[in-house]
Structures are given as C-alpha cells and as structure tokens.
Design a protein around this motif. Structure first.
Motif, PDB file in Angstrom:
ATOM      1  N   UNK B 103      54.044  45.207  37.685  1.00  0.00           N
ATOM      2  CA  UNK B 103      52.922  46.062  38.073  1.00  0.00           C
ATOM      3  C   UNK B 103      52.528  45.855  39.526  1.00  0.00           C
ATOM      4  N   UNK B 104      52.812  44.668  40.055  1.00  0.00           N
ATOM      5  CA  UNK B 104      52.339  44.312  41.392  1.00  0.00           C
ATOM      6  C   UNK B 104      53.090  45.063  42.472  1.00  0.00           C
ATOM      7  N   UNK B 107      51.855  48.649  42.378  1.00  0.00           N
ATOM      8  CA  UNK B 107      50.563  48.742  43.048  1.00  0.00           C
ATOM      9  C   UNK B 107      50.735  48.809  44.566  1.00  0.00           C
ATOM     10  N   UNK B 136      47.620  47.763  34.018  1.00  0.00           N
ATOM     11  CA  UNK B 136      47.194  46.921  35.131  1.00  0.00           C
ATOM     12  C   UNK B 136      47.120  47.620  36.467  1.00  0.00           C
ATOM     13  N   UNK B 139      43.699  48.543  38.137  1.00  0.00           N
ATOM     14  CA  UNK B 139      42.943  47.389  38.646  1.00  0.00           C
ATOM     15  C   UNK B 139      43.495  46.921  39.987  1.00  0.00           C
ATOM     16  N   UNK B 140      44.815  46.916  40.075  1.00  0.00           N
ATOM     17  CA  UNK B 140      45.465  46.425  41.282  1.00  0.00           C
ATOM     18  C   UNK B 140      45.190  47.321  42.481  1.00  0.00           C
TER      19      UNK B 140
END
Lengths: 327, 268
Positions: B103-104, B107, B136, B139-140
């Motif tokens: 997810x990072x 993002x 997620x 949020x990121x």
C-alpha cells in the motif's frame, strides 16, 4: 523488545476481542521471548487494567487525558505514537474493530512502517523471527501471507481468529500510568453526534444468529427474522445488500467489511453465500440455510438446508420452534 | 468551486464465485477469469457516487470532479464509464511498475499524481479495494498530504467551508465535522454508482483522457517496499459433511421438519 496489544473496553469490561488478541499476543510474545504489554486508553482504562493482566499482559499502560475520553483519531494517534516511541515494541496488535482499522494504518504511515489489516492467522518465522501475517484477499477467494520489513510490525486481527487465555486473576503484572501530551492544533475532526442503531445482544456474542440476504426484500421481512431470533434468544444479522439498501443498519452486516461471528447456530435465510459473506460466518458451529435456489453456494457450507420460499419455510419453522417443549 | 479528486482502481471481478477464481502462486497474482471483464472497484464506485451527490447538491458549476486511476494495462473503455456518469476529467497513471501489494508504494504514486493535479479540496477513495482488501491507501494519502482523514463514510455533505461526514461504527454511526481539504474513504452504504445514459457513454468514448507515466509524476527514486508478499494461495476447502436437505409436503411443512430435525440434532 516487546509485543504491545491495544485493548478496548466498554461498560467497565474488557472487550471479547481484546481478550482474544491478548491470548494470541501472549503466544507470539512467548515465541519471540519478550514481554507482552497492553495499552488502555481513556477514563475507563484503569478499571479494566487488572483484567488485561488476568488475560495475559505483563505490563498495562494507562493513557488518560481529557482529550482521550471519546475515540478521536488524531488525539489517539498522538497518544499511541508517544507510547510506541517510548517503549519501541517489535509488534503492535489491534483488533479489527472501528478503532483498530482506523488507528493502525494511521500509526503505520506516521511511524514510517506498515500495517497488515484483518489478519486471520499470525505466526513467527523460525529463522528471521519476523511475523508471517495471513489475511484474506480477493474478496476472501484467496489468502496472502505478508511479512513486514520495518518496525514495529503493526497488525489488526479479525475477530474469532485468536483464542483468549482462561482468565486467571492470580496472574501478576504491573499497571503503569503514562503522561501523554496532546497537541490540540493537530486535532482537525470533531465528533458532533454518536448515533446508536443497534441495541440488544451483540452479534459477536450471540449464540444464535438469524441472518437475512437480498431475498428478504423489506423491513417487514426482517421483522420476521427478528421475531424468530428473539424466540431463540439470539439476534438478527444480514449480508451486505440489505445494509446497502438501508433495510438493516450497517452494524448488522456480517462479512469481510462487517462483523465476524461464530455462533452455535447460524440460520442463513435467502442468502446466496458470496465469499465475502461466508468469511464472516464460516466459523459458526452449524449453518442452516433456507434458499429457493438449490444451487446457491450457501448449501455447500451448510449442515442442514431447505429449498423453498423462505417466508413459508420460516412460517412453519417459527411456529414449530415456538411449540417445542423446553429442554 | 470545490475540486474533488476520486481515486478509482480497476480490479478483477471477485464476486464471480470461488469455482472460477484462479491464481498463479509463482508470480503471486490472480488470473483474470476466462470470460469475465475487469470492473471498477465497487467501493471506489461508491466514492465516485458520493462525489456526484455532492455535485448534485452544489450545482454543476460549483464543483469539478477529477478521477485518477492507477495500474498497468488498464481497460480505458471501462475507466471512461467514470466520465459518462459525470466526472469532468480522467487521469490514467499507467506504468508497468504500478502493480504492488504494498500500500505504501501505491500511496507514494497517488500522492505524486494528486500533487501534480495541484488543487484539491476533497479527496475520495473507496474504503478498500476488492482485490487486496487492504483498506490503507486513503489513510496514507491523507498522512502524506497532511490533511485530515475520515474513514468508512456513509454520507458526506458540504456546509460552507466544512464537511459533515457520517462514519460507520459497529453499532451505528458517528457524525463528524472537519475542514477542507480533507480525505474521506467511502463505504458501500453511500449507494451504488448511478448508471450512465447511452448518449453519455458514447460521448465519453470520444473525450480526451490524460495518461501519465511514472516519470510524469515522480522524479525521485522508487520508494522502498515495507511489506513482502510471502505467499498467495487459495485456501483448501474444509471438507464438511454434505448438507442434509430437509423436505416436506410443502414449504411450510419443510420448515416444520427442519425445526424438528434441528431439535433432534441438539441444535435447538
């Protein structure tokens, strides 16, 4: 080094979910050879600290502050971030709850690590000692095992996937209040109103769940399910379509994006059995399905089934249940 | 004028039923089931519907809706559906490296694209994707853009400079207020995405869309990965005894027999 478990309580009692993740956390902490820490936030925290010890924690941190009385993500994230920075845990475990699924990713991003949400199984890798975190993907059709590279390894755990320890009030542990400072200027959202739509027995705690799907079609139909549920001293649930269609409150939704239940008896009425719904009820002791489609997927998971018009089947069923002698 | 950015992901249809779902354990990726078309992530469709509802309440001239979609080898005709229902602009982020269970990374790239778009008052995402089910990314994005984030919304309204959002909770919902710019992740309770008219669908196929590659949005090096996908597999079906079908002379009688059978089995 340590494992930290985020515990929640309501009405002066530790939540069932918290006892589950304390049990699972205890196992992981033992496998990693380090202590199990718990954190409780808010005014009720001190009341249930001993309970957290009885369910497996070695140390319980209490975070209380006027700005922590109700869940407010920006305030809670600041408080937990301070605790994590101070004690530097290897693992941080949340339940997959309203708070957990909201707070865990926030912390992961602000601490430049990663969170794995909705885990159904967590193990320690023999050599690397990193966690192997399994969770459903592709709507529950597949499972993925993730390993987090950065620390702390943050995760949330799906309900009913870890076992609580038997409560042992003779267990010894420490309760440590921790001062936190909260920067009010970083609080950007305000809670205006809290609306409760679901009363009575909690879905997660009910021993009988009568659940309805798309085929129920009306509020009056759900009234029939509710009627049966109260005769069986259980509660009513739903798959996603009735909740999206506003026939049932979202708090009643069972499945991947709703709740996970594991009652003794799960009566699925007019539910086809989509994978994401089954993910929420597959651990039930017995599933009974009523559906007019003999090919419905739900029958593949049910122990007993009836094919037919659910209204008529339910009429006969409810009438007979009422007349059954008390055992 | 309110600028709304909606992040929309293209996914394989996961509701086709377990019998049709296949994956490649070697490359750790699901295979597109034969005969099925990719779809827009249902929760992202809900997010787009939420944007359109805001437009309905503000008036068409008072809002601009930009859809951003990221992936590799995307079906453009499918993405154009977002224009057909009323989005003003469609930006496609397409590159072979835009494919990650992390997810990072997702993002980082989406934030780079939103920064390039420049003006945003409201960023909307689905609460989670139907493939990774991660929940997620929203949020990121909010964390990186340093804007407030409210998750799992069932209703979004704009009142002057403020957003009023209903967030789903386990026993009801919370009513929250925040200022703009903000990010909101949207749940299915908002309602299904409206259908486009045939005319609008046709017009949308002719509309110009922007395609950005990695180097168009991100000059710095690829962000490091924070999670490893160790294994992807289809769980074995737990062998259960076959379902015992209960019958009767009619449906009502079958219901009666079911109750008697459950009592016999000790379940009632």
């Amino acid at each position: 080094m340590s494992t930290l478990v985020y515990c929640e309580s309501s009405e002066g009692r530790l939540s069932t979910m918290s006892t589950e993740i304390l049990g699972g956390g205890r196992e992981l902490a033992d496998a990693l050879g380090h202590p199990l820490l718990a954190v409780l936030v808010g005014q009720e925290a001190a009341l249930v600290a001993d309970e957290a010890i009885a369910f497996g924690a070695d140390i319980v941190y209490i975070l209380d502050h006027p700005l922590l009385s109700d869940y407010q993500p920006e305030a809670y994230a600041q408080a937990i971030e301070q605790l994590i920075t101070e004690i530097a845990p290897k693992v941080v475990i949340f339940g997959q709850t309203d708070v957990g699924r909201d707070l865990a990713p926030r912390l992961a991003f602000s601490l430049a690590t990663a969170a794995v949400l909705g885990c159904t199984e967590v193990k320690v890798h023999d050599e690397s000692k990193r966690l192997l975190q399994t969770r459903p993907v592709y709507g529950g059709n597949a499972e993925a095992v993730f390993s987090t590279i950065t620390d702390p390894q943050i995760l949330t755990v799906q309900g009913k996937s870890m076992m609580p320890l038997a409560r042992d009030d003779s267990r010894k542990g420490q309760v440590l209040p921790l001062e936190v400072s909260i920067d009010e200027s970083r609080i950007k959202t305000r809670l205006v109103q809290r609306v409760k739509e679901v009363e009575g027995i909690k879905l997660e705690d009910a021993s009988v769940v009568v659940s309805g799907g798309r085929g129920i079609g009306s509020k009056e139909g759900f009234q029939m399910l509710d009627n049966l549920a109260s005769i069986l001293k259980g509660t009513v649930g739903a798959s996603r379509p009735p909740c999206d269609g506003k026939l049932m409150p979202s708090g009643k939704q069972i499945g991947l994006t709703g709740k996970v239940v594991a009652p003794e008896l799960y009566i699925a009425v007019a539910i086809s059995g989509a994978t994401h719904h089954l993910r929420g009820c597959a651990s039930s002791k017995a599933i009974v399905a009523i559906n007019r489609d003999p090919e419905a997927n739900i029958f593949r998971h049910a122990r007993f089934g009836v094919v037919g018009d659910w209204r008529k089947v339910l009429d006969g069923f409810t009438m007979t249940v009422k007349a059954l002698p008390v055992e | 004028m309110i600028n709304i950015v909606v992040c929309v992901k293209q996914v394989i249809d996961t509701e086709i039923g377990p019998a049709y779902f296949k994956l490649d354990e070697e490359v750790k990726r699901a295979l597109r089931p034969l005969g099925s078309q990719p779809i827009l992530n249902p929760f992202d469709e809900n997010a787009l519907e939420a944007a359109l509802m805001i437009r309905d309440s503000l008036g068409a001239q008072q809002s601009k809706i930009t859809v951003v979609s990221m992936g590799r080898r995307l079906a453009k005709a499918l993405l154009r559906k977002t224009l057909a229902v009323g989005a003003d602009d469609l930006i496609v982020l397409e590159d072979d490296i835009f494919d990650s269970f992390d997810s990072y990374k997702t993002v980082e790239w989406l934030v780079a694209a939103i920064r390039r778009i420049g003006t945003y008052d409201l960023v909307l995402c689905g609460r989670q994707a139907a493939d990774t089910n991660a929940g997620q990314v929203g949020f990121g994005i909010a964390e990186m853009l340093e804007i407030p984030c409210i998750s799992a919304a069932r209703k979004i309204e704009i009142e002057g400079e403020e957003l009023i959002v209903e967030r789903i909770t386990s026993d009801g919902y919370d009513v929250l207020k925040t200022s703009m710019p903000a990010l909101i992740t949207v749940s299915s309770e908002v309602g299904e995405l409206r259908f486009p008219t045939v005319m609008a669908l046709r017009a949308a196929q002719k509309k110009e869309i922007r395609v950005w590659k990695r180097e168009d949005i991100c000059s710095h090096s690829i962000p490091p990965q924070r999670t490893d996908l160790v294994r992807l597999f289809i769980p074995p079906v737990v062998s259960k005894t076959a379902c015992e079908m209960v019958d009767g002379v009619d449906a009502e009688d079958a219901g009666k027999n079911l109750a008697l059978r459950l009592r016999e089995a000790g379940l009632l």
